[in-house]
Design a protein around this motif. Structure first.
Motif, short mmCIF file in Angstrom:
data_model
loop_
_atom_site.label_atom_id
_atom_site.label_comp_id
_atom_site.label_asym_id
_atom_site.label_seq_id
_atom_site.Cartn_x
_atom_site.Cartn_y
_atom_site.Cartn_z
N CYS A 74 0.84 -1.19 0.00
CA CYS A 74 0.00 0.00 0.00
C CYS A 74 0.88 1.24 0.00
CB CYS A 74 -0.90 -0.02 1.24
SG CYS A 74 -1.78 1.52 1.50
N CYS B 123 -6.52 3.23 4.09
CA CYS B 123 -5.85 4.37 3.47
C CYS B 123 -6.76 5.00 2.41
CB CYS B 123 -4.51 3.96 2.85
SG CYS B 123 -3.25 3.62 4.10
N CYS C 130 -4.68 0.16 0.56
CA CYS C 130 -5.54 -0.65 1.43
C CYS C 130 -6.83 0.11 1.76
CB CYS C 130 -4.78 -1.03 2.70
SG CYS C 130 -4.62 0.32 3.87
N GLY D 103 0.12 4.02 1.01
CA GLY D 103 -0.16 4.86 2.17
C GLY D 103 0.48 4.35 3.45
N CYS D 104 0.44 3.02 3.67
CA CYS D 104 0.91 2.49 4.96
C CYS D 104 1.90 1.34 4.81
CB CYS D 104 -0.28 2.03 5.79
SG CYS D 104 -1.12 0.59 5.12
ZN ZN Z 1 -2.67 1.42 3.62
#
Ligand code: ZN
Length: 234
Positions: A25, A39, A36, A27-28
């Motif tokens: 992901c 996110c 995900c 984002g994370c």
């Molecule tokens: Zn994420």
């Protein structure tokens, strides 16, 4: 086929899959996801107005946490797969700017983005904001050009950014009577958008709105901006 060759082909295949199927992901960092669910939720637009100097800017996200990671990965980490998730908030910010225009009748409004530097083009091979607009079904007009190469803004303070951006943009052609919404990815001090607004006005156009994907909190004290030509909008 020798084992060695087979191993090489297998490795090449895995590399190819890693290219077309993001493995974490943006984002994370969670494995096996392009973005995900949590996110994706964090990127839901929360459009709000922010002020920079005398300008009102509509921003969809705050440049922190997940939004910061995803935008950074999209712009500078080769994660163009994040475009779909970022196009929606940018479109929402533009819609807010459009709604705030006092009178929309009597002709269309053009979307204008900030041209990339030659260095950025070399590094990325695409224009991040133009690509998001196209993903959102919107079509920016290439109205501005870099007058010369200004240095990278990262790490510069507010006054230094403003000085660096002074007269750095120029219109490609006269914009007499043209109404423009300026669109950028992140507004920090606002120096870039204010310079773009100046360039549009200098070519005879009017900036009726400003929209960005995200905004950063102002960490530095405001400086006195006295450009006469910047006083015409909002
Ligand atoms: Zn994420």
């Amino acid at each position: 086929m020798t084992r060695r060759l087979r191993n090489r082909l297998t490795a090449a295949g895995l590399d190819a899959w890693a290219t077309i199927l993001p493995t974490e992901c943006s984002g994370c960092g969670a494995l096996d996801r392009a973005l995900c669910p949590s996110c994706r939720l964090a990127l839901r637009p929360a459009v709000h107005p922010v002020t920079r100097d005398d300008a009102l800017v509509w921003a969809a996200l705050t440049y922190e946490g997940v939004a910061r990671h995803v935008i950074g990965a999209y712009k500078d980490g080769g994660r163009t797969d994040a475009a779909a998730a970022l196009a929606a908030p940018l479109r929402a910010a533009i819609a807010a700017a459009l709604t705030a225009v006092p009178s929309v009748n009597g002709g269309g409004i053009r979307l204008v983005t900030i041209p990339s530097s030659r260095r950025a083009w070399r590094l990325r091979g695409y224009h991040p904001v133009d690509a998001l607009l196209q993903r959102a079904g919107l079509h920016p007009v290439p109205a501005l050009a870099q007058r010369g190469e200004s240095v990278d803004q990262v790490g510069l303070g507010r006054a230094a950014r403003a000085a660096n951006k002074g007269n750095s943009l120029v219109a490609r052609h006269p914009l007499t009577g043209t109404r423009v919404i300026l669109v950028d990815d992140i507004v920090t001090t606002g120096a870039t958008l204010l310079e773009a607004r100046r360039a549009v006005f200098a070519a005879g156009g009017t900036v009726v709105g400003l929209a960005t994907l995200a905004e950063t909190r102002r960490l530095l004290p405001p400086y006195s901006h006295s450009g006469q030509t910047d006083r015409q909008i909002l």
